[in-house]
Design an enzyme around this catalytic site. Structure first.
Site, mmCIF file in Angstrom:
data_model
loop_
_atom_site.group_PDB
_atom_site.id
_atom_site.type_symbol
_atom_site.label_atom_id
_atom_site.label_comp_id
_atom_site.label_asym_id
_atom_site.label_seq_id
_atom_site.Cartn_x
_atom_site.Cartn_y
_atom_site.Cartn_z
ATOM 1 N N ASP A 19 0.805 -1.141 -0.182
ATOM 2 C CA ASP A 19 0.134 -0.016 -0.032
ATOM 3 C C ASP A 19 0.824 1.380 -0.109
ATOM 4 O OD1 ASP A 19 -2.574 1.737 0.439
ATOM 5 O OD2 ASP A 19 -1.785 1.862 2.377
ATOM 6 N N ASP A 21 -0.121 5.199 1.042
ATOM 7 C CA ASP A 21 -0.191 6.063 2.376
ATOM 8 C C ASP A 21 -0.187 5.184 3.577
ATOM 9 O OD1 ASP A 21 -0.815 8.798 1.334
ATOM 10 O OD2 ASP A 21 -2.229 7.510 -0.311
#
Length: 224
Positions: A19, A21
């Site tokens: 991922d 953020d």
């Protein structure tokens, strides 16, 4: 490190999926400014909203609120505001060195952000743009649906079940698990996933990935 976390160092993987953020970079300052202002404008409880935005596409977050607004239009406006505001975005400690140590064909980013925003934030944090990135615009269903991780694994030519997913938020953890992958949770940016049982790493400064003769990646602790 407890026995649960130690188990992560006994396995090897065909590829690593990240991922963005909260996992590779910390964008909390921007998220709080932009989404906080949006919440005020739309009469939404800011504290409650902040608990729901991590790892989920903006339009999907807005739809769950039941507001009389065009979710896609609002999401585009939010993305534009976030693209314009990168102050305070920094790497999760050790992320740049960790990624630079990986063969480029062995990792990818799977983010709920649109492509332009993802590229902007990666640049702001000094993080290398991967050879492969799946964004929120590439899938018909965002996290917690596993579609993004399945797509990334397929494009890397591996099975998602043979991947290690790095995540930070409940929606992403559920997406990784639904794809059949092992999931490690980065905890350095926020505590959104605090109530979920998971293997955790605070950051990347104490670990490295080594490529074996079999072409598989394994995590190792660094002795400091």
């Amino acid at each position: 490190m407890d026995q649960l976390n130690s188990s992560l160092f006994t396995k090897s993987f065909a590829a690593l999926l990240f991922d963005m953020d909260g996992t590779l970079l910390n964008s909390m300052a921007v998220v709080e400014r932009v989404w906080g202002a949006w919440a005020v404008r739309n009469g939404v409880d800011r504290e409650i909203l902040m608990k729901s935005v991590h790892g989920v596409r903006a339009a999907d977050v807005i739809r769950t609120l039941g507001l009389a607004v065009d979710a896609e239009h609002e999401a585009r406006d939010l993305a534009a505001a976030e693209i314009a505001d990168v102050e305070g975005i920094v790497e999760i400690p050790g992320a740049i060195a960790f990624l630079n140590s990986l063969p480029p064909e062995k990792w990818a980013i799977v983010t709920s952000a649109p492509l332009e925003l993802a590229v902007r934030r990666l640049a702001a944090a000094g993080i290398p743009t991967p050879r492969l990135m799946v964004t929120g615009e590439d899938v018909s269903a965002g996290k917690p649906d596993p579609q993004g991780y399945l797509l990334a694994a397929g494009r890397l030519g591996v099975s998602a079940e043979d991947c290690l997913v790095f995540e930070d938020a409940p929606a992403g953890i559920l997406a990784g698990r639904a794809a059949g992958a092992e999931v490690a949770v980065i905890t350095g940016a926020h505590v959104a996933a605090a109530d979920m049982p998971h293997i955790t790493l605070a950051h990347y400064t104490d670990v490295e990935a080594r490529l074996g003769e079999d072409g598989r990646l394994a995590l190792h602790r660094l002795n400091r």
